[in-house]
Design a protein around this motif. Structure first.
Motif, PDB file in Angstrom:
ATOM      1  N   ASP A   1       0.548  -1.202  -0.025  1.00  0.00           N
ATOM      2  CA  ASP A   1       0.057   0.043   0.061  1.00  0.00           C
ATOM      3  C   ASP A   1       0.879   1.271   0.115  1.00  0.00           C
ATOM      4  OD1 ASP A   1      -2.641  -1.362  -0.098  1.00  0.00           O
ATOM      5  OD2 ASP A   1      -2.259  -1.552   2.205  1.00  0.00           O
ATOM      6  N   ASN A   2       2.001   1.059   0.499  1.00  0.00           N
ATOM      7  CA  ASN A   2       2.881   2.399   0.780  1.00  0.00           C
ATOM      8  C   ASN A   2       3.707   2.476  -0.659  1.00  0.00           C
ATOM      9  OD1 ASN A   2       4.334   4.695   1.664  1.00  0.00           O
ATOM     10  ND2 ASN A   2       5.589   3.532   2.961  1.00  0.00           N
ATOM     11  N   ILE A   3       3.130   3.166  -1.434  1.00  0.00           N
ATOM     12  CA  ILE A   3       3.850   3.673  -2.893  1.00  0.00           C
ATOM     13  C   ILE A   3       3.884   4.971  -2.991  1.00  0.00           C
ATOM     14  CG2 ILE A   3       3.431   3.549  -5.242  1.00  0.00           C
ATOM     15  CD1 ILE A   3       2.156   0.596  -5.106  1.00  0.00           C
ATOM     16  N   VAL A   4       5.014   5.401  -3.185  1.00  0.00           N
ATOM     17  CA  VAL A   4       5.342   6.817  -3.084  1.00  0.00           C
ATOM     18  C   VAL A   4       5.442   7.530  -4.505  1.00  0.00           C
ATOM     19  CG1 VAL A   4       7.224   8.849  -2.322  1.00  0.00           C
ATOM     20  CG2 VAL A   4       6.383   6.774  -0.994  1.00  0.00           C
ATOM     21  N   ARG A   5       4.627   8.341  -5.043  1.00  0.00           N
ATOM     22  CA  ARG A   5       4.651   8.789  -6.375  1.00  0.00           C
ATOM     23  C   ARG A   5       5.247  10.301  -6.312  1.00  0.00           C
ATOM     24  NH1 ARG A   5       0.461   5.016  -6.192  1.00  0.00           N
ATOM     25  NH2 ARG A   5       0.535   3.291  -8.007  1.00  0.00           N
ATOM     26  N   LEU A   6       6.387  10.634  -6.147  1.00  0.00           N
ATOM     27  CA  LEU A   6       6.937  11.822  -5.840  1.00  0.00           C
ATOM     28  C   LEU A   6       7.892  12.205  -6.713  1.00  0.00           C
ATOM     29  CD1 LEU A   6       6.588  12.428  -1.981  1.00  0.00           C
ATOM     30  CD2 LEU A   6       5.078  13.394  -3.759  1.00  0.00           C
ATOM     31  N   GLY A   7       8.034  11.530  -7.971  1.00  0.00           N
ATOM     32  CA  GLY A   7       9.188  11.511  -8.761  1.00  0.00           C
ATOM     33  C   GLY A   7      10.546  10.804  -8.227  1.00  0.00           C
ATOM     34  N   ARG A   8      11.496  11.011  -8.739  1.00  0.00           N
ATOM     35  CA  ARG A   8      12.725  10.576  -8.615  1.00  0.00           C
ATOM     36  C   ARG A   8      13.438  10.876  -7.344  1.00  0.00           C
ATOM     37  NH1 ARG A   8      12.654  10.546 -14.220  1.00  0.00           N
ATOM     38  NH2 ARG A   8      12.970   8.602 -15.300  1.00  0.00           N
ATOM     39  N   VAL A   9      14.143   9.863  -6.760  1.00  0.00           N
ATOM     40  CA  VAL A   9      14.775  10.441  -5.517  1.00  0.00           C
ATOM     41  C   VAL A   9      16.103  11.264  -5.792  1.00  0.00           C
ATOM     42  CG1 VAL A   9      16.466   9.358  -3.766  1.00  0.00           C
ATOM     43  CG2 VAL A   9      14.347   8.132  -4.355  1.00  0.00           C
ATOM     44  N   ARG A  10      16.236  12.437  -5.095  1.00  0.00           N
ATOM     45  CA  ARG A  10      17.299  13.309  -5.273  1.00  0.00           C
ATOM     46  C   ARG A  10      18.527  12.839  -4.358  1.00  0.00           C
ATOM     47  NH1 ARG A  10      16.808  15.927  -9.927  1.00  0.00           N
ATOM     48  NH2 ARG A  10      15.161  17.135  -9.935  1.00  0.00           N
ATOM     49  N   VAL A  11      18.115  12.687  -2.977  1.00  0.00           N
ATOM     50  CA  VAL A  11      18.864  12.145  -1.970  1.00  0.00           C
ATOM     51  C   VAL A  11      18.433  11.291  -0.760  1.00  0.00           C
ATOM     52  CG1 VAL A  11      18.875  14.504  -0.672  1.00  0.00           C
ATOM     53  CG2 VAL A  11      20.633  13.133  -0.262  1.00  0.00           C
ATOM     54  N   ILE A  12      19.189  10.425  -0.078  1.00  0.00           N
ATOM     55  CA  ILE A  12      18.623   9.939   0.817  1.00  0.00           C
ATOM     56  C   ILE A  12      19.437  10.143   2.059  1.00  0.00           C
ATOM     57  CG2 ILE A  12      18.064   7.434   2.048  1.00  0.00           C
ATOM     58  CD1 ILE A  12      17.927   6.176  -0.880  1.00  0.00           C
ATOM     59  N   GLU A  13      18.720  10.843   3.041  1.00  0.00           N
ATOM     60  CA  GLU A  13      19.326  11.230   4.408  1.00  0.00           C
ATOM     61  C   GLU A  13      19.037  10.252   5.320  1.00  0.00           C
ATOM     62  OE1 GLU A  13      17.867  15.214   4.674  1.00  0.00           O
ATOM     63  OE2 GLU A  13      18.775  15.862   3.066  1.00  0.00           O
ATOM     64  N   PRO A  14      19.989  10.312   6.734  1.00  0.00           N
ATOM     65  CA  PRO A  14      19.587   9.277   7.568  1.00  0.00           C
ATOM     66  C   PRO A  14      18.208   9.404   8.031  1.00  0.00           C
ATOM     67  CG  PRO A  14      21.737  10.298   8.116  1.00  0.00           C
ATOM     68  CD  PRO A  14      21.198  11.393   6.760  1.00  0.00           C
ATOM     69  N   THR A  15      17.478  10.556   7.889  1.00  0.00           N
ATOM     70  CA  THR A  15      15.934  10.517   8.518  1.00  0.00           C
ATOM     71  C   THR A  15      14.979  10.937   7.390  1.00  0.00           C
ATOM     72  OG1 THR A  15      16.272  12.674   9.078  1.00  0.00           O
ATOM     73  CG2 THR A  15      16.837  11.060  10.844  1.00  0.00           C
ATOM     74  N   ARG A  16      15.424  11.221   6.211  1.00  0.00           N
ATOM     75  CA  ARG A  16      14.370  11.497   5.276  1.00  0.00           C
ATOM     76  C   ARG A  16      15.052  11.236   3.860  1.00  0.00           C
ATOM     77  NH1 ARG A  16      13.885  18.000   3.682  1.00  0.00           N
ATOM     78  NH2 ARG A  16      16.245  18.264   3.657  1.00  0.00           N
ATOM     79  N   ILE A  17      13.964  11.012   2.978  1.00  0.00           N
ATOM     80  CA  ILE A  17      14.347  10.746   1.386  1.00  0.00           C
ATOM     81  C   ILE A  17      13.704  12.081   0.797  1.00  0.00           C
ATOM     82  CG2 ILE A  17      14.047   9.312  -0.381  1.00  0.00           C
ATOM     83  CD1 ILE A  17      13.577   7.137   1.349  1.00  0.00           C
ATOM     84  N   VAL A  18      14.796  12.770   0.022  1.00  0.00           N
ATOM     85  CA  VAL A  18      14.204  13.999  -0.648  1.00  0.00           C
ATOM     86  C   VAL A  18      14.031  13.445  -2.199  1.00  0.00           C
ATOM     87  CG1 VAL A  18      14.983  16.286  -1.412  1.00  0.00           C
ATOM     88  CG2 VAL A  18      15.595  15.366   0.836  1.00  0.00           C
ATOM     89  N   LEU A  19      12.791  13.845  -2.570  1.00  0.00           N
ATOM     90  CA  LEU A  19      12.552  13.534  -4.070  1.00  0.00           C
ATOM     91  C   LEU A  19      11.998  14.520  -4.654  1.00  0.00           C
ATOM     92  CD1 LEU A  19      10.633  11.410  -1.777  1.00  0.00           C
ATOM     93  CD2 LEU A  19      10.782  10.029  -4.113  1.00  0.00           C
ATOM     94  N   GLU A  20      11.688  14.528  -6.112  1.00  0.00           N
ATOM     95  CA  GLU A  20      11.594  15.595  -6.967  1.00  0.00           C
ATOM     96  C   GLU A  20      10.496  16.560  -6.422  1.00  0.00           C
ATOM     97  OE1 GLU A  20      13.045  14.224 -11.468  1.00  0.00           O
ATOM     98  OE2 GLU A  20      11.340  13.247 -10.470  1.00  0.00           O
ATOM     99  N   GLN A  21       9.433  15.849  -6.094  1.00  0.00           N
ATOM    100  CA  GLN A  21       8.230  16.665  -5.748  1.00  0.00           C
ATOM    101  C   GLN A  21       7.959  16.389  -4.045  1.00  0.00           C
ATOM    102  OE1 GLN A  21       5.276  14.919  -8.250  1.00  0.00           O
ATOM    103  NE2 GLN A  21       6.760  14.739  -9.969  1.00  0.00           N
TER     104      GLN A  21
END
Length: 470
Positions: free
Chosen positions: A299-319
């Protein structure tokens, strides 16, 4: 300068699946001498680097080289491909190509294979390669043509770092490393929506990982092919031929691009993970209905574009961004297996560029190119028979591929020698489907007639649909 250059008729750069299928046919159709150069230790190309649990996404009957069957021709009786024809594992594919090389190519006396070597020439006049082990340089004198079998550039996550930044303290591995897991993680984050992303999710689910602990980052929802619609043998004839007919009838009847995909989905020719989300990708990937049911458990599908950076506490995506944690395992499946091609032709003077000339059938395409090279001399005619199909990326590429492929098919039928060869080619999709068909089987013959009629209607309608593509 090498004082004793290697003399050959054809120099093949690469020893992957397309190179092997090309050389196999060239050996049968000519008396040519062939040199093959590859960076891997064995033939098989990217299969040498693939993840341990990889399998073909198409039946083994359609893969390999023309002269040697791959697999046993049986159906799977367990797991997610149950009831459908077997899918060779990566290990089986590598072993198969190794056998083709060592039991057929090299004993012919006409093939020389230089593994663990990097081609460093210009692909035009200066042909040379260097051993990755000894450093020795070799020059090659080519009397006929150089064959570039590297255009597919199939990227495997284990051989390419992620295209996004991974900060220190983040656990991020290629999917090759999944079988090396020695303790459970609080969560699993799969990055990528292509074939490798699908395989990673299925592997996790089949190994008992709870769907709620899986996060699937999906930059582009893909249209998928139902594997049950592309099976060899007369026992699958009605569904396979019926599926092709349904595709052609959809092309003929559609009054717009959205209408076309609505028809394809309604007849079960294309599938999607979530029927409420419009797919933005198409890459010829196939699934079974059982696999699709498994994937829909996530169920947990993330549709926020491509990954920019994976940090220790968050994943930054395009959107936007999402939370992650120190006990999350991030699984990189973002390598692109399908390149964007430069403007080129298959036959280009003294060079042959291997690429698909048939819909999603790379090895058959390579074998056909070898036959054309062996029997024709006019490069204009040769390129007309081997027009490259576009690499599949976006949904409308489904239409572009059919437009080129059907044009190729019509021209193949006008060349008697090529038409006969195709009917005997085990790699050709239709050959495997109609094998054993008898003249007395009037129902199946009637279904074939309907297929041919619908194909003609599709050919007439394709220009209209192509014109609607922005």
């Amino acid at each position: 300068m090498d004082e004793n250059p290697i003399e050959t008729d054809y120099l093949v750069i690469g020893a992957g699946a397309m190179a092997m299928a090309f050389v196999d046919t060239l050996l049968k159709e000519t008396n040519a001498r062939i040199v093959m150069v590859d960076r891997h230790e064995r033939a098989g190309g990217h299969w040498n680097d693939a993840y341990p649990f990889v399998r073909l996404h198409q039946p083994s009957a359609f893969y390999g080289v023309n002269s040697r069957e791959l697999g046993s021709g049986t159906k799977d009786t367990t797991a997610l491909n149950e009831g459908l024809y077997e899918l060779a594992s990566g290990a089986e594919v590598v072993s198969y190509f190794d056998q083709v090389m060592n039991q057929q190519f090299l004993p012919s006396g006409r093939v020389r294979f230089f593994p663990m070597c990097n081609y460093t020439g210009d692909r035009i006049d200066d042909h040379r390669f260097t051993s990755l082990v000894s450093g020795a340089d070799h020059q090659v004198r080519v009397s006929k043509k150089v064959v570039d079998a590297t255009h597919a550039r199939t990227a495997v996550p284990s051989t390419h770092p992620p295209r996004y930044r991974v900060e220190p303290g983040v656990q991020c591995v290629p999917l090759n490393d999944l079988p090396k897991i020695r303790h459970p993680y609080a969560s699993y984050v799969v990055v990528g929506s292509g074939k490798t992303g699908i395989d990673a999710c299925l592997w996790l689910l089949q190994n008992g990982v709870a769907p709620a602990t899986i996060c699937w980052i999906m930059p582009n929802d893909p249209w998928l092919i139902d594997r049950a619609n592309m099976q060899p043998g007369l026992d699958s004839f009605e569904r396979t031929i019926g599926g092709l007919t349904a595709q052609f009838e959809a092309i003929a009847a559609a009054d717009s691009i959205p209408d076309l995909f609505t028809r394809l989905e309604a007849t079960g020719q294309l599938l999607r993970l979530d029927t409420s989300v419009e797919p933005t990708a198409y890459r010829c990937a196939s699934v079974t209905q059982a696999e699709l049911r498994e994937l829909r458990r996530i169920d947990n599908i993330v549709r926020l574009g491509r990954v920019r950076v994976i940090e220790p506490t968050r994943i930054v995506l395009e959107q936007g961004s999402i939370a992650t944690g120190p006990n999350a395992l991030h699984i990189d499946c973002s390598a692109s297996a399908i390149p964007t091609l430069p403007d080129m032709k298959v036959f280009d003077g003294g060079k042959i560029n291997l690429w698909m000339v048939s819909s999603c059938q790379p090895v058959f395409s390579a074998a056909l190119i070898a036959y054309v090279e062996s029997h024709l001399v006019d490069q204009t005619q040769m390129n007309a028979l081997c027009t490259m199909v576009p690499p599949p990326h976006v949904p409308t590429d489904w239409i572009r591929i059919w437009a080129v492929y059907l044009g190729n098919q019509l021209r193949w039928g006008e060349h008697d020698g090529l038409a006969r060869w195709i009917k005997q080619s085990r790699l050709y999709f239709m050959t495997a489907v109609v094998r054993g068909l008898q003249e007395t089987d009037t129902e199946k013959l009637a279904q074939l007639h309907r297929l041919y009629v619908s194909r003609q209607q599709a050919v007439a309608s394709l220009p209209r649909l192509l014109g609607a593509i922005a």
